[in-house]
Design an enzyme around this catalytic site. Structure first.
Site, PDB file in Angstrom:
ATOM      1  N   LYS A   1      -8.987  -1.341   5.540  1.00 43.03           N
ATOM      2  CA  LYS A   1      -9.331  -1.735   4.205  1.00 43.03           C
ATOM      3  C   LYS A   1      -8.351  -2.667   3.549  1.00 43.03           C
ATOM      4  O   LYS A   1      -8.597  -3.707   2.959  1.00 43.03           O
ATOM      5  CB  LYS A   1      -9.366  -0.634   3.200  1.00 43.03           C
TER       6      LYS A   1
ATOM      7  N   ARG B   1     -15.392  12.040   8.366  1.00 48.62           N
ATOM      8  CA  ARG B   1     -14.292  12.892   8.778  1.00 48.62           C
ATOM      9  C   ARG B   1     -13.902  13.777   7.646  1.00 48.62           C
ATOM     10  O   ARG B   1     -13.566  15.063   8.039  1.00 48.62           O
ATOM     11  CB  ARG B   1     -13.113  11.606   8.688  1.00 48.62           C
TER      12      ARG B   1
ATOM     13  N   SER C   1      -8.022   3.553   9.185  1.00 48.40           N
ATOM     14  CA  SER C   1      -8.756   3.726   7.938  1.00 48.40           C
ATOM     15  C   SER C   1      -7.994   2.779   6.873  1.00 48.40           C
ATOM     16  O   SER C   1      -8.612   1.980   5.968  1.00 48.40           O
ATOM     17  CB  SER C   1      -9.231   5.263   7.476  1.00 48.40           C
TER      18      SER C   1
ATOM     19  N   HIS D   1       0.852  -1.136   0.252  1.00 42.95           N
ATOM     20  CA  HIS D   1       0.114  -0.002   0.049  1.00 42.95           C
ATOM     21  C   HIS D   1       0.946   1.178   0.078  1.00 42.95           C
ATOM     22  O   HIS D   1       1.866   1.287   0.569  1.00 42.95           O
ATOM     23  CB  HIS D   1      -0.884  -0.020   1.151  1.00 42.95           C
TER      24      HIS D   1
ATOM     25  N   ASP E   1     -15.744   1.902   7.779  1.00 39.47           N
ATOM     26  CA  ASP E   1     -14.658   2.895   7.107  1.00 39.47           C
ATOM     27  C   ASP E   1     -15.564   3.916   6.159  1.00 39.47           C
ATOM     28  O   ASP E   1     -15.049   5.067   6.006  1.00 39.47           O
ATOM     29  CB  ASP E   1     -13.457   2.292   6.310  1.00 39.47           C
TER      30      ASP E   1
END
Lengths: 497, 497
Positions: free
Chosen positions: B236, B217, B232, B131, B210
Site C-alpha cells: 500500500k 486474512r 500488506s 508509516h 490487498d
C-alpha cells in the site's frame, strides 16, 4: 462541564461487552474464526466445537474461506483421535440418516452386533456393509452384497461413482438398462426388506456436511489427511445405520494411499473411529499391486461377477472370487450368522454353490428397475473398437502399475476426470496376463475396449508403460496381508503416539 | 472386431494431455491448487507463481477458499524472503499506482534516493513517506508530513482509518469541516505540487489485491504472519511511488506486535523487502509503553499537533515533538535534503521555528477543502460530557496498558470496532500523568471526553485498570530503542536463519 466521579463509580463493574472486546470471553457463542485459530495453534477442538463447524458446513452458514482455512490447519497440524471421532459422528449426523432398525421397517431389530454376538439367537437382519478404498477391477461389491444377504445379514450399501483412476460401483450397475441408483430411503428400505441387499447412490440429504467439505478439500489441496479421509469415508457409510462394517483397504501400485504404512495407519484409524462411533468394524489390508480379477471397466466387470456367482471358475478370476469370499465371510461373521470369519467364508461359498447369492443379486437388480435378462448376454454392450496389446518381450510379468492401468481404463471411456461426465458402458480392459505370468513375445497381454479406434492408442501406450517384465518370477504378494480388529488397530495407533 | 496393433503404434508418443493427467506437467498453465499444495508441502513459490496468485486475488478469479487455504499454509509454513518480496511487488502492482515522477507532474524527477544521495544537487522533490504500525495518541503524521515537505521533500501519504484500539489519521483529519480525504490521483498530485504534502485515503483502484487478501486474512485467522503483514503494509505504501520510506515500528503494551523480538523481526523484514523492491527504507523501533503525547482521540490530537507546529512547548507533549523531529529528520535525510538524520532533525526543528511546517499543513488542509480557521479554536469540537479520573493511590505511575487505553478511547466514541461505523470528533482522553509521573491520591490522572455521561463509565473503568502504581519510579524506556538500516536489518534476519 468537567465531572469528577468518586471511586465507587470508577470501580463499578463494567459491562460484559467491554470485556468481550478487550479479552476473549470464556463462555461465548462459538465463532468459526476462533476454531480456525485453535487448530492453527495446534489445539484440540472439543466435540461441541467440531459439531459447530460441521453444522456450519452442512448449512453453509460458515463461509467456504473459513472452512478452507480450518481444513488446511487440520491438514498441517493433524487431528487428535477424539477430534476425528467427533468429526465422523457430527458428519454422519449432519443430514437425513437411514435406520434399518426403525420399528415397522420390516427388517427387524438388530440385537448384539459384536463379534459373534447375535449368533444362533435367530434374530434377523443385522445391518453390515463393506467399503473398499478403491482399486482397478475391484468389483467385490457385486459379490459380497448378495452373498452376505443370502447368508442372513442385511446389506444397505450406499456407493459412489468413478472418479480419477478408480471405477465406480454405480456406473457399473447403470450398464444394466433400467437400473435405478437414486432411490428414496423408503424405496431403499423396501428393496432391503425384499432382497436383503440394495446398492444405491448417496442422496443430497444424506451427509450434506461431507458434500460441502469434500468439494472444498478437492479445491484446496486438503484431501490427503488421514483424519479427514477417515471422517469422510465413515460418515457416509455409518449414515446407513450400520451395525458392522468390513473395510477393504488397498495397498500397492494402484492404491489410494501409496505407502503401505499410510494405508495401515488409515485402516487402523477407521477401525478405532468406527468402533468408537458404535459400529463393529474390521479392516483387511488387501493387494492392489495388479487389477483385481481379469476385467476392468463397467459392463465387463458385471459380467465377470455374474459368472462367479453362477459358480463358473476361471483362473483369471480366482483372486476376485477369493477376496470376495473372505470379505463376505467377515460380513457374515460380524453379522452374527457364523461362528468365525472362516465359517462365514464357508457359508458365502455355499451361497454360490446353491445359487442363493445369484438369486439375491437378480432380485435386487429387478427390484431397482433393472432388466435382469441382459445379464444372460455377455455381449449386450459391445465396444466399437478393440485392441489387443501383445507382449513385447519374453519373460515374467514382474510389475503392473495399477494407477496407470486405471488411467488407461478411464481414457478408454469407462471413467471420468470430472464429476458429471458420462461413461461408456462397454469400455474397459480384459487382462490376459497377471503379475507372475510367464509370457512369450507376441502373446496377448490384454484386450482394450473402446467406442472408436482413435480412443485406443493412448490407453494402449499407458498399458505398455504400466507393465514391466523380468527374467525371474516376482515374489508373490498375499491377497490379504493383514487384518485389523479393534485390538490390532489400537496397538498400531499406540505405536504412532 | 479385435484389432491387433504393431509395436510401433504402441510405442508412439502419447499426447501431452495424457501425461498431464498421469504426471504433473512441468511447463503448464498455473493452477491455484498446485500453488496451495506447494506451500502446504513447504515449497518456495516462484515470482511468476506469486504474481499468478496475486492477480487472481485482485481480479477475484481465484475463489476465496483457495486463497484462504494458501494463506493458512503460508501462515503455518512461513514465506521465504524472495516470496515476501515477490508478494509485496505483485500486490503493489495489482492496481492503479501513483507516480510522483511522471513527466509533467510538476513534481520533477527524483534522482538519487540513497542515503544522502541527491544532497546538494538541487534536484527537487524526492518522494518520501512515513508509516507507523499504529499506537495510541500517535499523531506524528500531522507533524512529519508538513515538516519534511517544508524541508524540500514531497510526502504523498496514503493513510488509514481507526480500527480496533488504534486511531486513524483520516478520522482525525475529518474533524476539520470540509476536509476531503478521498481525492483522485490527479487531485492528490495537484495538492502535492502546491503544498509538498497530501494525506488521503486509499482508493479502491489502488492495491486491490490487498483489499481482497486482507479481508480474507481477517476472517481466516491468518493476520499475524510477518511475511503477509510486511507485504500488506509495504504494497500500500509503495503504490504511492515512494523513493524512500521511514517506518515507525512500535514496541510495548500498545503495539500491534506485543513481543519485542517479533516487532524487530517485522521491522527488519520490511526494510529488506522494501529495499529489494527499490525503495530506500529505514525502520525505527519506538516506544508504545504509554500513549504518545498527552492526547488521544480525533480533534484533540489535531489540536496538540498544531500547538507543536506553532512552536508551543508543553512537557506533556515533549515525547511527541521529539519523535516527530527524529522521524522527519530521517525523511529529510533519505530525501537528500540533509547530510545526516541529525542534520535532518535540525532542519525539521528549524521548520517549526520559522513557521514553514505549520504553513504547509494549513495550505494542505485548505487545498483539500478544509476550513483552516477552526484550528484557531481548540474548543471547536466540544464533548457533551467529561470525566476526570483521579489517582486512587499516591506513588509513581509504573505502567500503562496502552492497548486497554486504546479501547477506552475507542469506547468513548473516537474509534470503531467495525469498518464503516461513524466516530465522534470530540471524543478522547487527555492524559495529565505519564509513565514515571509521581502523583498523589486525588490528583487528576486523565480527563475523558464523550458525547453523553453514560458513555464515560466503561472507559473510566478501563483506564483505571490500565494504570499501575508503584512506590518506586519505573526504569525509563528510550523513545527510539533501535534503528534498522539495510545492513542492520540484514544482520538481524541472518541471525534468524
Amino acid at each position: 462541564m468537567t465531572d469528577s466521579i468518586d471511586a465507587s463509580l470508577v470501580h463499578a463493574p463494567i459491562h460484559a461487552s467491554v470485556h468481550a472486546s478487550v479479552h476473549a470471553p470464556i463462555h461465548a457463542p462459538l465463532h468459526a474464526i476462533d476454531l480456525i485459530r485453535k487448530k492453527r495453534d495446534r489445539g484440540t477442538l472439543t466435540e461441541a466445537e467440531i459439531r459447530f463447524l460441521v453444522a456450519g458446513a452442512a448449512s453453509e452458514t460458515i463461509p467456504p474461506e473459513q472452512l478452507a482455512a480450518w481444513l488446511m490447519a487440520a491438514w498441517l497440524n493433524g487431528l487428535a483421535a477424539e477430534e476425528i471421532r467427533a468429526l465422523t459422528v457430527a458428519m454422519r449426523d449432519s443430514g437425513v440418516k437411514f435406520d434399518p432398525h426403525r420399528p415397522g421397517s420390516g427388517l427387524g431389530t438388530g440385537l448384539g452386533t459384536g463379534l459373534g454376538a447375535g449368533l444362533g439367537k435367530g434374530l434377523s437382519k443385522v445391518a453390515v456393509d463393506k467399503h473398499s478404498t478403491g482399486g482397478v477391477g475391484d468389483k467385490t461389491s457385486f459379490l459380497v452384497a448378495p452373498l452376505a444377504a443370502a447368508c442372513g445379514v442385511v446389506v444397505p450399501m450406499i456407493s459412489g461413482r468413478a472418479l480419477g483412476h478408480t471405477g465406480g460401483t454405480l456406473d457399473k450397475l447403470e450398464a444394466i438398462p433400467g437400473y435405478r441408483t437414486a432411490l428414496s430411503l423408503e424405496e431403499f428400505e423396501a428393496v432391503l426388506v425384499k432382497c436383503g441387499a440394495s446398492i444405491v447412490s448417496q442422496t443430497p440429504a444424506l451427509v450434506p456436511a461431507d458434500r460441502v467439505l469434500y468439494a472444498l478439500r478437492d479445491r484446496t489441496g486438503t484431501v490427503e489427511s488421514p483424519g479427514l479421509i477417515c471422517a469422510s469415508i465413515l460418515s457416509k457409510k455409518l449414515a446407513a445405520g450400520l451395525d458392522a462394517l468390513v473395510l477393504d483397504v488397498k495397498t500397492g501400485s494402484g492404491a489410494f494411499m501409496r505407502k503401505r504404512e499410510d494405508a495401515e495407519y488409515l485402516a487402523a484409524l477407521m477401525v478405532t473411529t468406527a468402533e468408537a462411533a458404535g459400529t463393529r468394524t474390521v479392516a483387511l489390508m488387501t493387494d492392489m499391486s495388479q487389477p483385481l480379477g481379469a476385467k476392468a471397466g463397467n459392463w465387463i466387470e458385471l459380467v465377470e461377477s455374474v459368472e462367479l456367482l453362477r459358480g463358473e471358475r476361471k483362473a483369471e478370476s480366482e483372486d476376485l472370487r477369493e477376496l470376495s469370499l473372505i470379505l463376505a465371510g467377515w460380513m457374515v461373521y460380524l453379522g452374527g450368522q457364523a461362528e468365525s470369519p472362516e465359517a462365514g467364508y464357508a457359508r458365502a461359498e455355499a451361497a454360490i454353490v446353491d445359487g442363493s447369492g445369484l438369486r439375491v443379486l437378480m432380485e435386487m437388480i429387478a427390484a431397482q428397475g433393472g432388466d435382469v435378462a441382459v445379464l444372460d448376454d455377455p455381449d449386450f454392450h459391445k465396444p466399437g473398437a478393440t485392441l489387443v496389446v501383445e507382449a513385447w518381450e519374453t519373460g515374467y510379468v514382474a510389475a503392473m502399475d495399477t494407477t496407470m492401468l486405471g488411467w488407461a481404463v478411464q481414457r478408454l471411456g469407462a471413467g471420468r476426470e470430472k464429476a458429471g461426465e458420462p461413461v461408456d458402458a462397454h469400455a474397459g480392459i480384459h487382462f490376459h496376463a497377471r503379475r507372475g505370468s510367464f509370457v512369450e513375445t507376441g502373446q496377448p497381454l490384454a484386450t482394450l475396449y473402446a467406442t472408436t479406434e482413435s480412443m485406443l492408442a493412448e490407453p494402449g501406450s499407458l498399458l505398455r508403460r504400466a507393465i514391466v517384465f523380468s527374467e525371474t518370477a516376482p515374489a508373490p504378494v498375499p491377497l490379504v496381508s493383514r487384518v485389523f480388529t479393534l485390538a490390532e488397530a489400537e496397538a498400531l495407533l499406540h505405536q504412532h503416539l
